[in-house]
Design an enzyme around this catalytic site. Structure first.
Site: not given
Length: 471
Positions: A58-59, A219, A256, A280, A275
């Site tokens: 959220a931040k 994605y 990554e 994706h 994941d």
């Protein structure tokens, strides 16, 4: 409306030039249809609720995204934001936690103050009714002030283990009464085990209608849906050659550079197969191999994606390579071998059993701690032989970090002797002379949800198809 924690049907698109700025300059009919799908309702008031408001997602992402959309006048005219979390915070403290990620310029300070006046915060438990009743009071205040039913958007920036309880509370205490809409955004849940996935999926399907559930796949929010559809069906050159007769292989690669996932992988909280691969990369594969949909509405596009996933043949262990990265001296990096079944690199050869793609290998690969961070699709066309000479054409579609389409081919060098050299044709959406900035994935996500467009989001049967190849 500015309230502290004490609780003291589709419309037409407005002629907003800002909305047009984010569209890619591909002037074909299919591109215009995609860009104009859905509508933002400027008549009704909206309340956006962020559950998990004190968390990093959220931040770092959600509040900064809402600020940018508010700044650029891309949100509905009447909108308020409510953060919900168990943390004991004031609205000012919450604002201080995310303001640095908003990158507010000096000339935007006054506008940011206006944004903050539209924000409220509720400290509440996720499994007790009092906080949700407080939330409904805020919605009632907004509704009474506008004298119009309120549209509600609930973003669950929470671990999947909390989805069942929170959505049950939302259903009981916070939904609309049928005279407006309520929409639920849930973050990626594909990292769960099959049994947990089925339980959660069944729960959401029981609680909400399909047009109320928005499953996030970031994605798909990177413009790849319109990119692939326009490339395939807006250009006769590729549409005619997009089959087993012309294409030798398709590689879909995710890299990554960071190894930040090491600690979570050791504890079983990160799985590169569930994941990345199943969630994706299979989504990208379905877009590459898709047949032309009956229309560009979300369900027609997703129907064709599901057909591709159902046509994927069984993946044998001989078609899969798994690995874990090591340090230079050969020891396990960051303790990865504590969990020997947790790969940090995976590659699988997938075959689609239909007339268009039979015999064409789709090579999916993903890895962490690689030489770069990137996502790209490479379509290798079959070689053309002329005597001793062999020429190849390769189409490269960059998804991240650069949105590019690059066609690699051979051309003749001018001169006395006939010589061949490699050449490239490039389309770069992020070119330096572009006046307007491109949309971030979370920005596109929120705009799609406000418009009621699900073309960039994942449907339940898509998830079910993806899960069966992992377990």
């Amino acid at each position: 409306v500015y309230i502290e924690k004490d609780c003291s049907a589709e419309m037409t698109i407005p002629p907003d030039a800002q909305a047009a700025k984010s569209r890619h300059p591909m002037q074909c009919q299919i591109g215009r249809q995609i860009a104009l799908q859905g509508a933002v309702d400027d008549y009704r008031p909206h309340v956006v609720v962020i559950f998990g408001a004190s968390g990093n997602l959220a931040k770092r992402r959600i509040f900064p995204t809402l600020w940018r959309l508010f700044r650029d006048d891309l949100l509905p005219k009447k909108v308020n934001f409510v953060g919900y979390a168990w943390s004991s915070l004031t609205m000012l403290q919450l604002a201080q936690s995310f303001e640095k990620y908003c990158e507010v310029k000096y000339t935007e300070k006054e506008l940011f103050v206006r944004f903050m006046k539209k924000c409220a915060y509720i400290q509440g438990s996720y499994n007790e009714t009092s906080g949700y009743k407080c939330l409904q009071k805020i919605v009632n205040v907004v509704q009474a002030d506008a004298d119009i039913p309120v549209n509600r958007l609930f973003y669950l920036a929470l671990p999947p283990s909390m989805f069942v309880e929170v959505t049950a509370q939302i259903k009981e205490h916070c939904m609309d009464e049928g005279d407006s809409w309520s929409r639920i955004i849930v973050e990626n849940i594909s990292g769960l085990e099959t049994k947990s996935n089925v339980i959660l999926s069944d729960h959401l399907a029981h609680m909400f209608k399909p047009n109320q559930i928005y499953r996030v796949n970031h994605y798909l929010c990177k413009d790849i849906v319109p990119t692939f559809l326009i490339l395939r069906f807006g250009n006769a050159l590729f549409d005619a050659s997009w089959n087993r007769n012309s294409i030798e292989s398709v590689a879909i690669m995710h890299k990554e550079k960071s190894d930040m996932t090491a600690s979570s992988a050791c504890t079983g909280q990160y799985d590169i197969i569930r994941d990345i691969m199943s969630n994706h990369l299979l989504q990208i594969l379905s877009l590459v191999a898709i047949e032309q949909p009956a229309s560009l509405c979300a369900d027609d596009v997703r129907d064709e994606k599901v057909k591709v996933m159902k046509a994927i043949g069984e993946i044998s262990t001989q078609d899969v390579v798994l690995g874990q990265y090591q340090t230079e001296n050969g020891s396990a990096k960051n303790g990865f071998l504590v969990n020997r079944n947790m790969p940090t690199f995976a590659q699988a050869v997938v075959r689609i059993k239909n007339d268009r793609w039979d015999g064409v290998p789709f090579i999916l690969s993903s890895g962490t701690a690689m030489n770069e961070t990137s996502i790209e699709v490479r379509v290798l066309f079959k070689p053309i032989k002329e005597g001793d000479k062999v020429t190849r054409v390769e189409l490269v579609i960059g998804v991240h970090p650069n949105d590019i389409v690059r066609l690699k081919m051979q051309t003749e060098i001018s001169g006395m002797e006939a010589m061949i050299e490699d050449a490239e044709l490039n389309v770069n959406y992020a070119r330096e002379d572009k006046i307007t900035r491109s949309q971030e994935p979370y920005e596109r996500l929120f705009i799609d949800v406000f418009k009621g467009s699900q073309i960039n989001l994942v449907r339940e049967d898509e998830l079910n198809c993806a899960w069966r190849y992992v377990h």
